[in-house]
Motif scaffolding. Sequence first.
Motif: not given
Length: 159
Positions: A50, A73, A86, A95-97, A115, A122, A125-126, A129
């Motif tokens: 991240f 993320p 985010l 959510e991306a982070g 994370l 992770r 979220y990654g 995103g």
Amino acid sequence: PKLKLWIMGPTDEDEKYAQECFDLVDSLGVSDIEFTGRVNVKEYLGRMDFTILTSVSEGQPLTILESFAAHRPVIATDVGNCKGLLLGESDDFGEAGILTHIMNIEEIANAMLTLAANEKMRHEYGENGYRRLMNKYTIKQMRSTYADIYRELTKKKTS
């Protein structure tokens, strides 16, 4: 114990500040922090789990978009458009982070531990995103947005 922190960016733009950072790491006796200086971020993104952006001021942070392109993320402070990137703005990508408050070291550290300890989070979220990036932040989208802005400005000038 498996954490490695790369602090990227030029050290010659504010040499006094850079030296304060070097001295702090030395005084703490921390061996898992590396100051890379100016680098090609593409060489590092694939090796990261991240990224972290702890700015006190931002606009539209390219760092976050680069992380999303690598399916990574982000932990970011609530400045500029970090929250929108985010957490989303009128999209359902998820959510991306993790968003933190400015200068809240404990909150940032806890986000890092969260994370670091949660591979599933992770990955999720990654991917969130990456989907947000591909849907809203492509070159085609950027060109369209600028064209709309210029059309609107042109209309105002001729009115």
